[in-house]
Every structure is written in C-alpha cells, then in structure tokens.
Design an enzyme around this catalytic site. Structure first.
Site, PDB file in Angstrom:
ATOM      1  N   GLY A  82       0.950  -1.096   0.003  1.00 15.57           N
ATOM      2  CA  GLY A  82      -0.031  -0.013  -0.308  1.00 15.57           C
ATOM      3  C   GLY A  82       0.768   1.131  -0.036  1.00 15.57           C
ATOM      4  O   GLY A  82       2.233   1.122   0.171  1.00 15.57           O
ATOM      5  N   ARG A  91      -4.182   8.396   7.979  1.00 17.32           N
ATOM      6  CA  ARG A  91      -4.534   6.902   7.349  1.00 17.32           C
ATOM      7  C   ARG A  91      -5.358   7.107   6.106  1.00 17.32           C
ATOM      8  O   ARG A  91      -5.316   6.640   5.236  1.00 17.32           O
ATOM      9  CB  ARG A  91      -4.987   6.037   8.268  1.00 17.32           C
ATOM     10  CG  ARG A  91      -3.870   5.596   9.277  1.00 17.32           C
ATOM     11  CD  ARG A  91      -4.659   4.543  10.122  1.00 17.32           C
ATOM     12  NE  ARG A  91      -3.586   4.024  11.116  1.00 17.32           N
ATOM     13  CZ  ARG A  91      -3.755   4.483  12.472  1.00 17.32           C
ATOM     14  NH1 ARG A  91      -4.641   5.117  12.722  1.00 17.32           N
ATOM     15  NH2 ARG A  91      -2.936   4.202  13.297  1.00 17.32           N
ATOM     16  N   ASP A 151      -4.712  -1.751  17.620  1.00 14.65           N
ATOM     17  CA  ASP A 151      -5.056  -0.819  18.766  1.00 14.65           C
ATOM     18  C   ASP A 151      -5.328  -1.290  19.789  1.00 14.65           C
ATOM     19  O   ASP A 151      -5.343  -0.647  21.084  1.00 14.65           O
ATOM     20  CB  ASP A 151      -6.293   0.163  18.033  1.00 14.65           C
ATOM     21  CG  ASP A 151      -6.062   0.518  16.458  1.00 14.65           C
ATOM     22  OD1 ASP A 151      -5.774   1.812  16.616  1.00 14.65           O
ATOM     23  OD2 ASP A 151      -6.190  -0.305  15.893  1.00 14.65           O
ATOM     24  N   THR A 152      -6.246  -2.594  19.922  1.00 17.27           N
ATOM     25  CA  THR A 152      -6.477  -3.029  20.940  1.00 17.27           C
ATOM     26  C   THR A 152      -5.290  -3.456  21.850  1.00 17.27           C
ATOM     27  O   THR A 152      -5.408  -3.358  23.088  1.00 17.27           O
ATOM     28  CB  THR A 152      -7.595  -4.136  20.700  1.00 17.27           C
ATOM     29  OG1 THR A 152      -8.939  -3.680  20.313  1.00 17.27           O
ATOM     30  CG2 THR A 152      -7.756  -5.274  22.007  1.00 17.27           C
ATOM     31  N   ARG A 154      -2.257  -1.994  21.726  1.00 20.23           N
ATOM     32  CA  ARG A 154      -1.847  -1.051  22.340  1.00 20.23           C
ATOM     33  C   ARG A 154      -2.817  -0.716  23.760  1.00 20.23           C
ATOM     34  O   ARG A 154      -1.954  -0.156  24.722  1.00 20.23           O
ATOM     35  CB  ARG A 154      -1.859   0.002  21.502  1.00 20.23           C
ATOM     36  CG  ARG A 154      -0.901  -0.007  20.276  1.00 20.23           C
ATOM     37  CD  ARG A 154      -1.091   0.944  19.288  1.00 20.23           C
ATOM     38  NE  ARG A 154      -0.083   1.057  18.277  1.00 20.23           N
ATOM     39  CZ  ARG A 154      -0.040   1.398  17.089  1.00 20.23           C
ATOM     40  NH1 ARG A 154      -1.259   1.882  16.455  1.00 20.23           N
ATOM     41  NH2 ARG A 154       0.928   1.418  16.180  1.00 20.23           N
ATOM     42  N   HIS A 178     -10.216   2.077  12.244  1.00 16.62           N
ATOM     43  CA  HIS A 178      -8.505   1.769  12.659  1.00 16.62           C
ATOM     44  C   HIS A 178      -8.193   3.305  12.278  1.00 16.62           C
ATOM     45  O   HIS A 178      -7.674   3.507  11.085  1.00 16.62           O
ATOM     46  CB  HIS A 178      -7.952   0.872  11.889  1.00 16.62           C
ATOM     47  CG  HIS A 178      -6.523   0.604  12.196  1.00 16.62           C
ATOM     48  ND1 HIS A 178      -5.678   0.659  13.371  1.00 16.62           N
ATOM     49  CD2 HIS A 178      -5.287   0.833  11.206  1.00 16.62           C
ATOM     50  CE1 HIS A 178      -4.383   0.820  13.366  1.00 16.62           C
ATOM     51  NE2 HIS A 178      -4.273   0.835  12.105  1.00 16.62           N
TER      52      HIS A 178
END
Length: 317
Positions: A82, A91, A151-152, A154, A178
């Site tokens: 990407g 993002r 993220d979870t 973190r 996200h």
C-alpha cells in the site's frame, strides 16, 4: 498438525510485510511462507535473509518472487502492500492510492489463490477492505482487515502498565475505525473478571479514573503518529498482530479479535469496521455482541459514518 502443512503468502515485502513474515516464522505459523512483491531484488533479498535464519526458528520453507505464481496454493494471503504513510499524513490520506493498487493486485491473486483467506493489513484498512470485498466479489467471511487488533493491543498494554497487572488479564477492545474516530469500549472492559472502572490499587484507590481513561485512549490513538515521526514506519507491533490473526485462522483457534469486517450498520448501511469477531479456519465465524453504553454507541455510529463518507468519496460505496 494442520499449520505445519500450510502456506502463507505475504503480498508486499516492505517493513510491515517482512516483519510480519519474521514474526510468523518465529512462531512457526506455517510450513511455507511466500513473499510476493513487484520489486524483484527487494523480495528475493528479504526471503533469503529470512530463510538463512530458519535454523534458529521452527522448520519452514521461505520463498520470494516478483511472479504472482509464488502465491498459488496459499491457505492465507496477507496483503501489506500500500501507499506509505508519511509523517503528518492521516491514514485516510492514503485511501485513493491504495484502493487503486488493490484494483491491480487483487485479480491476479484471486486467480492463483481463489480458496485462500485474505487478510488486509494496509491503510486505511477499513475503506481498503470494503473496496477489496466489493471489487473482488469475495465472501466477506473470507476477506477482512486487521482492523483494530493493533489498537486493542496498544490499549491493553497501557491498561496493564497503569493497573500493574499482566496484559493477559486485561480484556478490553477498541472498535470502529482503525484511525482517528476509533472507540474504546470502556464499559465492558475488565481485569480478572472485575469491571475495569472498579479496579482498585493496593491502597484501595480507583485506578482508571475518567481522566486516566481519556489520556490512555488519546495515547493509543496517537501512538502510530508518534512512531512514524520517530522512525518512519510502524512495523513490529502490526507485524506481530498480523501474524497472530493468521495463526487464529490456520489453527482454527476461534479467537475473538477486533478485525475489520463487512457489516450492515444501522443508520449507515454497508461498511467495513472493527467489532470483536470469532476468527477461525473459515475466516470470520460470527461476531461477539459486546455491551456498550450510550456514549460508546454514539461514538461507534459516528465512526461508521466517517468510514462510509470516505468510501463514498472514493466511489466504492
């Protein structure tokens, strides 16, 4: 054991793809690991470097090529290719370039590996996953994004450090996008079966005050930007998270993970976003229904709408 005869292909041999391959190989997640990238010298070098360390890892074969046939026969295909997020970029700024790339990358991949489970680990993951599902016609259970798994992770790391407990005892999720509109599901979070908001330290004080929760959520949300500013890319934690999702699929672990899946969100319509889901050998088995308070419900609706707006902007609605 099934995972020993399995094949995982990673599309994109950049920082995230190579780190995900390394994390997976160290954990022994597959018998064959294939790297595919249009940069021939880069992909062959990464595969050789990884292969030369196999003596110190669980036995596996590592191959790398700029020919899409290297992916054929894969059980799982992880797409990390990407546009690269630059310092100061959100993002969502990457959406257009990465969606265009999916148009080129997906058809040949689906031709050589039509039965694989596809996991997208490329930003903005929710919009890109939605575009990929819509353009490919894939079963949404078999194509999903890494979503807020990172993220979870973190969030749980920060909670564990603040509450002075092992991270394995923390159950808490980030849901939604996200990205900048993600929602921390505080009302259902727990430590060792006790509600997180009621957790006390050894002196009897409530640890997770509203101020502390807000600070942690802010830090979790900003951490990618902080890391990109300091070192140019995030790769270790996202690589480990991606490898863990692959493991849940190949091992049919039926692990509950917040991954980005296609849902029909009330009041918004079809959108890809993260909610806790059971991940197993067939991909997304079903969603877990997590209780939420009014603020979390409102936040999730706003997050879904934000993702939908970007999808509409890029014509993938």
């Amino acid at each position: 054991m099934e995972s020993k005869t399995s094949k995982v292909s990673i599309v994109g041999a950049g920082a995230v793809g190579a780190t995900l391959a390394y994390a997976g190989l160290m954990r022994g997640f597959a018998r064959t690991v294939a790297l595919y990238d249009i940069n021939k010298a880069k992909v062959e070098a990464e595969a050789l470097d990884l292969a030369q360390g196999i003596q110190f890892m669980p036995e596996a074969t590592v191959i790398g090529s700029d020919d899409v046939d290297v992916v054929s026969g894969s059980d799982v295909v992880v797409i990390t290719a990407g546009a690269k997020q630059q310092p100061g970029q959100s993002r969502m700024d990457l959406a257009g370039a990465t969606i265009s790339l999916m148009d080129k990358v997906l058809p040949p991949l689906l031709k050589v590996a039509p039965d694989a489970i596809y996991i997208l680990v490329t930003n903005p993951v929710d919009v890109v996953t939605y575009a990929a599902i819509k353009k490919s016609g894939m079963d949404p259970a078999q194509m999903f994004g890494s979503g807020t798994a990172l993220d979870t992770s973190r969030l749980r790391h920060q909670i564990a450090a603040t509450c002075d407990v092992a991270v394995g005892n923390v159950h808490a999720y980030i849901a939604g996008e996200h990205g900048d509109s993600e929602v921390a599901l505080w009302s259902s979070a727990s430590i060792g079966g006790q509600l997180l908001t009621e957790w006390r330290d050894r002196d009897g004080n409530i640890v997770m005050t509203p101020e502390k929760r807000e600070q942690i959520h802010h830090d979790v949300m900003r951490s990618a930007y902080t890391i990109i500013e300091g070192k140019g890319a995030t790769n270790y934690a996202v690589g480990a998270a991606g490898a863990r999702i692959v493991e849940a699929v190949l091992g049919d672990q039926r692990r509950i993970m917040p991954v980005s899946t296609l849902i029909d969100y009330p009041g918004v319509g079809e959108v890809c976003m993260s909610l806790p889901a059971v991940v197993g050998r067939h991909g997304i088995e079903h969603h877990a229904t997590v209780p939420m308070n009014e603020a979390e419900t409102a936040g999730l609706l706003a997050s879904a709408q934000s993702i939908k707006d970007v999808a509409n902007r890029f014509g993938v609605a």
